[in-house]
Design an enzyme around this catalytic site. Sequence first.
Site, PDB file in Angstrom:
ATOM      1  N   GLY A  34      36.326-128.486  -3.399  1.00 25.54           N
ATOM      2  CA  GLY A  34      36.712-128.225  -4.781  1.00 25.54           C
ATOM      3  C   GLY A  34      36.938-129.498  -5.573  1.00 25.54           C
ATOM      4  O   GLY A  34      37.564-129.473  -6.626  1.00 25.54           O
ATOM      5  N   SER A  35      36.373-130.616  -5.090  1.00 24.16           N
ATOM      6  CA  SER A  35      36.655-131.872  -5.795  1.00 24.16           C
ATOM      7  C   SER A  35      35.967-131.935  -7.156  1.00 24.16           C
ATOM      8  O   SER A  35      36.513-132.504  -8.102  1.00 24.16           O
ATOM      9  CB  SER A  35      36.269-133.076  -4.932  1.00 24.16           C
ATOM     10  N   ASN A  36      34.775-131.349  -7.280  1.00 26.03           N
ATOM     11  CA  ASN A  36      34.135-131.332  -8.608  1.00 26.03           C
ATOM     12  C   ASN A  36      34.883-130.404  -9.558  1.00 26.03           C
ATOM     13  O   ASN A  36      35.011-130.709 -10.752  1.00 26.03           O
ATOM     14  CB  ASN A  36      32.668-130.917  -8.477  1.00 26.03           C
ATOM     15  N   LEU A 108      26.708-121.862  -2.969  1.00 21.63           N
ATOM     16  CA  LEU A 108      25.417-122.032  -2.301  1.00 21.63           C
ATOM     17  C   LEU A 108      24.449-120.868  -2.481  1.00 21.63           C
ATOM     18  O   LEU A 108      23.308-120.939  -2.050  1.00 21.63           O
ATOM     19  CB  LEU A 108      25.635-122.266  -0.794  1.00 21.63           C
ATOM     20  N   LEU A 110      22.249-117.937  -4.830  1.00 21.03           N
ATOM     21  CA  LEU A 110      21.657-117.771  -6.159  1.00 21.03           C
ATOM     22  C   LEU A 110      22.507-116.774  -6.940  1.00 21.03           C
ATOM     23  O   LEU A 110      23.019-115.807  -6.371  1.00 21.03           O
ATOM     24  CB  LEU A 110      20.227-117.237  -6.042  1.00 21.03           C
ATOM     25  N   ASN A 125      24.681-126.659 -12.584  1.00 15.38           N
ATOM     26  CA  ASN A 125      25.015-126.939 -11.178  1.00 15.38           C
ATOM     27  C   ASN A 125      24.965-128.442 -10.973  1.00 15.38           C
ATOM     28  O   ASN A 125      24.269-129.156 -11.694  1.00 15.38           O
ATOM     29  CB  ASN A 125      24.008-126.255 -10.245  1.00 15.38           C
ATOM     30  N   HIS A 127      24.109-131.365  -8.004  1.00 20.79           N
ATOM     31  CA  HIS A 127      23.423-131.537  -6.719  1.00 20.79           C
ATOM     32  C   HIS A 127      23.566-133.005  -6.300  1.00 20.79           C
ATOM     33  O   HIS A 127      23.383-133.899  -7.125  1.00 20.79           O
ATOM     34  CB  HIS A 127      21.947-131.169  -6.887  1.00 20.79           C
ATOM     35  N   SER A 159      22.605-135.169  -9.606  1.00 18.71           N
ATOM     36  CA  SER A 159      21.915-134.544 -10.738  1.00 18.71           C
ATOM     37  C   SER A 159      22.711-133.331 -11.201  1.00 18.71           C
ATOM     38  O   SER A 159      23.085-132.494 -10.380  1.00 18.71           O
ATOM     39  CB  SER A 159      20.525-134.044 -10.318  1.00 18.71           C
ATOM     40  N   ASP A 168      17.844-125.257  -7.300  1.00 19.97           N
ATOM     41  CA  ASP A 168      17.720-126.652  -7.748  1.00 19.97           C
ATOM     42  C   ASP A 168      16.494-126.929  -8.606  1.00 19.97           C
ATOM     43  O   ASP A 168      16.038-128.067  -8.678  1.00 19.97           O
ATOM     44  CB  ASP A 168      17.708-127.606  -6.539  1.00 19.97           C
ATOM     45  N   GLU A 197      29.447-137.987  -8.797  1.00 19.15           N
ATOM     46  CA  GLU A 197      29.462-136.585  -9.238  1.00 19.15           C
ATOM     47  C   GLU A 197      30.646-136.311 -10.159  1.00 19.15           C
ATOM     48  O   GLU A 197      30.525-135.609 -11.163  1.00 19.15           O
ATOM     49  CB  GLU A 197      29.529-135.641  -8.028  1.00 19.15           C
TER      50      GLU A 197
HETATM   51  C1  GRF Z   1      29.013-131.422  -3.958  1.00 14.53           C
HETATM   52  O1  GRF Z   1      28.452-132.442  -3.196  1.00 14.53           O
HETATM   53  C2  GRF Z   1      27.987-130.862  -4.903  1.00 14.53           C
HETATM   54  O2  GRF Z   1      27.034-131.792  -5.294  1.00 14.53           O
HETATM   55  C3  GRF Z   1      27.350-129.773  -4.113  1.00 14.53           C
HETATM   56  O3  GRF Z   1      28.355-129.240  -3.304  1.00 14.53           O
HETATM   57  C4  GRF Z   1      29.372-130.217  -3.102  1.00 14.53           C
HETATM   58  C5  GRF Z   1      30.672-129.600  -3.509  1.00 14.53           C
HETATM   59  O4  GRF Z   1      31.743-130.482  -3.251  1.00 14.53           O
HETATM   60  N1  GRF Z   1      26.722-128.792  -4.966  1.00 14.53           N
HETATM   61  P1  GRF Z   1      33.176-130.167  -3.840  1.00 14.53           P
HETATM   62  O5  GRF Z   1      33.596-128.810  -3.275  1.00 14.53           O
HETATM   63  O6  GRF Z   1      33.060-130.118  -5.322  1.00 14.53           O
HETATM   64  O7  GRF Z   1      34.072-131.268  -3.359  1.00 14.53           O
END
Ligand code: GRF
Length: 215
Positions: A34-36, A108, A110, A125, A127, A159, A168, A197
């Site tokens: 969940g870091s993003n 992960l 669709l 999304n 990637h 990306s 993707d 990211e």
């Molecule tokens: C990230 O590397 C993102 O690019 C991919 O899944 C991962 C999720 O990481 N789609 P986080 O859960 O956001 O840390």
Amino acid sequence: MKLSLEASPSNPPIPNYQFPSARLAVIVGTKGRGSNMLALVEAGRHGKMPASVELVYGSNPEAPALSAARETGVPVASFSDRETDFDALLIGLLRGYEIDLVCLAGYLRLLPPHVLHAYRNRVLNIHPALLPKFGGKGMFGHHVHEAVLAAGESESGCSVHYVTDAYDEGAVIHQLRCPVMPDDTPDSLAARVLALEHRAYPEAVGMVLAGLTSE
Ligand code: GRF
């Protein structure tokens, strides 16, 4: 806006938005950290993008990313994405929270066509590689970085792209790059890319909302 002393044409200051307006939902996966999602929450709260995260959805209530989301105080929703009426439930949830833009972060699967239709050009999304290379079904997590190293690439990155009905393949909105080091392992490369990211996603949201890109 307070300008940074280090700002230059090649290193512009990050704008500091005072009035976030767009409402974001983040859809997280069952295994991700969940870091993003956290980076987007923080960016909204600190005026680094003209939007705020108003909802986090995940299909598994026990997912680490949902625990992280609960700690932020952002509303969290969880129900199975395997039911036949998942599309209607998700669209109802997003509309109920008046969501403008949906950001996938570690999800992960669709999304159902009805959801993509209801939020056409409004689902993004991230990637962990430079698309169009190293994307597609099965290209997630360490698989991506292993493939980049096996291909002998001298650079990698991340990306942010629009989501379509194929893995993707939607148009790329924004990319940030980093070098691949000779002694990189999948883990060391993943860590370098992950730091990018966290910058790229809020920047991409700002770009989309400013209308700077379109599919
Ligand atoms: C990230 O590397 C993102 O690019 C991919 O899944 C991962 C999720 O990481 N789609 P986080 O859960 O956001 O840390």
